[in-house]
Every structure is written in structure tokens, then in C-alpha cells.
Write an enzyme that holds these catalytic residues in place. Sequence first.
Site, short mmCIF file in Angstrom:
data_model
loop_
_atom_site.label_atom_id
_atom_site.label_comp_id
_atom_site.label_asym_id
_atom_site.label_seq_id
_atom_site.Cartn_x
_atom_site.Cartn_y
_atom_site.Cartn_z
N THR A 1 -34.39 13.03 -60.23
CA THR A 1 -35.59 13.12 -61.06
C THR A 1 -35.67 11.99 -62.08
O THR A 1 -36.76 11.57 -62.46
CB THR A 1 -35.60 14.49 -61.78
OG1 THR A 1 -35.63 15.49 -60.77
CG2 THR A 1 -36.80 14.66 -62.67
N SER B 1 -30.95 14.42 -54.82
CA SER B 1 -29.49 14.65 -54.76
C SER B 1 -29.11 15.76 -53.79
O SER B 1 -27.94 15.92 -53.46
CB SER B 1 -28.92 14.93 -56.15
OG SER B 1 -29.24 16.22 -56.59
N ASP C 1 -29.49 18.55 -59.25
CA ASP C 1 -29.15 19.66 -58.35
C ASP C 1 -27.68 19.66 -57.93
O ASP C 1 -27.03 20.70 -57.89
CB ASP C 1 -30.02 19.62 -57.07
CG ASP C 1 -31.44 20.09 -57.33
OD1 ASP C 1 -31.73 20.52 -58.46
OD2 ASP C 1 -32.25 20.05 -56.39
N1 GLU Z 1 -33.85 17.99 -56.41
C1 GLU Z 1 -33.89 16.79 -57.18
C2 GLU Z 1 -32.53 16.13 -57.25
O1 GLU Z 1 -31.53 16.79 -57.43
C3 GLU Z 1 -34.47 16.99 -58.48
C4 GLU Z 1 -33.57 17.64 -59.48
C5 GLU Z 1 -33.23 16.71 -60.59
O2 GLU Z 1 -32.89 15.55 -60.38
O3 GLU Z 1 -33.33 17.16 -61.70
O4 GLU Z 1 -32.44 14.93 -57.09
#
Ligand code: GLU
Length: 374
Positions: free
Chosen positions: A64, A110, A144
Site C-alpha cells: 500500500t 505482499s 498483510d
Molecule cells: N494487501 C496489500 C499488501 O499487503 C495491502 C495491504 C497493505 O500494504 O497495507 O501489499
Amino acid sequence: MNSIKKLYAIFILFLMMSIATIGCSSIKNENSSATEITHEQKVSIVTPEVNEKGTVVILATGGTIAGAGEEGKETGYNPGSLSIEQIIKTVPGIDRIANIKVIQVCNINSDDITSSIWVELAKKINELSKNENISGFVITHGTDTMEETAYFLNMVVKTNKPVVLTGAMRPATAISADGPGNLYQAVCVASSTKSVNKGVLVVFSNYIYSARSVKKSNTNNVMAISAGETGSIGVIRNDEVVYYEQPIKKHTLETEFDVENVSTLPNVQIIYFAVDSDSNLLRYAAAHSDGLVIAGAGAGEFSKSFIETINELKIPIVISSRINEGIITQDSVLCENTVAANNLSPQKAAILLRLSIMNKTTSKDELIRIFSTY
Ligand code: GLU
């Protein structure tokens, strides 16, 4: 003469077919590896030259913090959209903290991180840490699976220099994006001599966490990263890094795990127990993996049908819990052929079991030692 020519032609044909077969099987093998880094995942690993003292190397993986979407919104964005160069431009004053060099390892959600990316990251940090001009590392990462990457690196990097993961809960295009502040603070922590020999760290929303205790504990809150009953080990205020605790579990230079000669990790699957869980899932998982972790109820408990099935299995099995806090002791496990995960979450217990299997330390006694050491 003609028959010699014929024999020669048959020999050449046979040779070409053999080469073609070898070629096909190696392509097939490569394609069948689930953890191979694909082109979309891996942008490039261009190692920068570092000849200025006090350099912090930022290894960017996506998440993110590199996410972009509809202006102002917190949801519906694409993680891993911005390059690390673009992110750095949004952090005023970051170059006053340290000389910064960047490596774009990959740019992904991630949830798509693989053990081959982990191994590549660890090898890159191990190689660069020998450069005396580098004082520390920051890894930008999705939240994540940040705790998993942090714990893996905590077990395998061979340096006492700071290795600090950070990320964001709001994409760069959201109102009050938290990425720039987190990245700034992560660079402060990575360039501080106070962070030496603390193992791998996570910096998030003013707090410093140790890799072993850190976890994502909220799906959406900007304070989504915490360390539960263990708590943070320090804080950052402006540029000042303040520590209150020192992680005492073995990490980095003190561990028995070295990934220099591997490219992926063994396969360990996690089975989550709930009322009416089908124990056939255990048989299926055991047939398709090198080890299992059970996320049991309470202190690692499960149904009679789970007990009967687990008693039949012949692979290493570690018992963790679906509960967020607390310890499971070896004297409380329900099956003789299983090892208690101590207070490691199922996802961290799976990493430790994968590393143990990598090292071929899989007897029950060895696993009991490993799970009480790390
Ligand atoms: N699912 C995404 C990741 O883990 C978004 C979660 C985040 O980065 O806060 O890259």
C-alpha cells in the site's frame, strides 16, 4: 559410404532429440515451481554503487505504501503502483537523515510475496552488509505479510546492522497517507547506531517493533501494526530514536539458519481448526507438504477426529493457536507426534518449521529445541 552417412544422420537426429527433451524438461521444471519469481513480480535488482559513509539502502517490494487509486479514497487502489523513486519524492527531508540508495526488488501486493523473493532479499542484504559505507537497510512492504518477511529475515540475515521494514495502511493517493511518515521514521531507525544488534525491526506509526513479536492486528486502522502482549521496543519522535527494550530471543548472526545455498523454502501448510473442521483436509495437506502447522482452538486444541488423524501422520507437525495471544507448552499438546509452537503465530511457526526442514533438523527433540530457542 552411403550406410556410414545414414548412420551419421541417425546419430545427429538422436542427439537433437535428446537435447530437445532435456530443454523441454528443464522448462517444465522451471514452470512448475510455484515460488519462482515471475516477470510481473520482479522488476529488477540493480545494485547501486555505495561509496558514501552512512548510506541507508531502501529495498522496495510494493504494498500500500506504493499504492495508488482514486484521489482521497482509502479502498479500491492498486498496491505496488509507484516506484520507490516516486515514493521518496513525497518524503521531505529524508535525504537529510542519510545518504539514500534504492533497489526496486519487485512491486507487488505482499500477499504475492514468495519464499524465493525472501531468499533473494536475504542474500542481497547479506552481500551489501559487507560494505562499510552502508549503515542500515529499509524494506518497504505490504502490511498483510510484513510480519512474516520480518521474522524470516530475522532468522536468516547475517548482519548486526539495522534491517527495518515499513509500509502503510493508506495508499499514497489517500487523504492523510501514512506512507511518507512511516518511511521517514524507518530511515531514522535504520541510520541510528542505537538500532545495531536489535534483530530485524518493523517501524510503524511512531513505534518500533521486534520481528518476533510484530503482527498485523487490524484490517483497516492506520495503527494496524502492533506487538500484542509483548509491546513495542521503542519509539520515534521527530528524528529521535528511543529504545526501551532489547529483544533477547536469538536472531540474525546467532541463528543456525543460512539461505546462501537455497533458492526457495520447503513447503509447510497451515490448517485452521474450527467446529466441524474436516480432518480429511489434514490427510490432503500432509500428502502435499513437507510439514504442517495446526492453528488449533485455545491452547492448540482440536476435535477427537483431528487427534485420530494427526496421530496417523508421519511428517513434522507444529501446534499453534488461532488465538492472538499466549503460549502453548509442550506438555499440553494433544498428540505425541507434535511440537508446541511456544507463542509463535501459525504463520511464524510455519516459517520456523520451513527453516528447520531446510536444515534437516526434523526430529521431535530437535524441533522442541528450535521452537524454544527462536
Ligand atoms: N494487501 C496489500 C499488501 O499487503 C495491502 C495491504 C497493505 O500494504 O497495507 O501489499
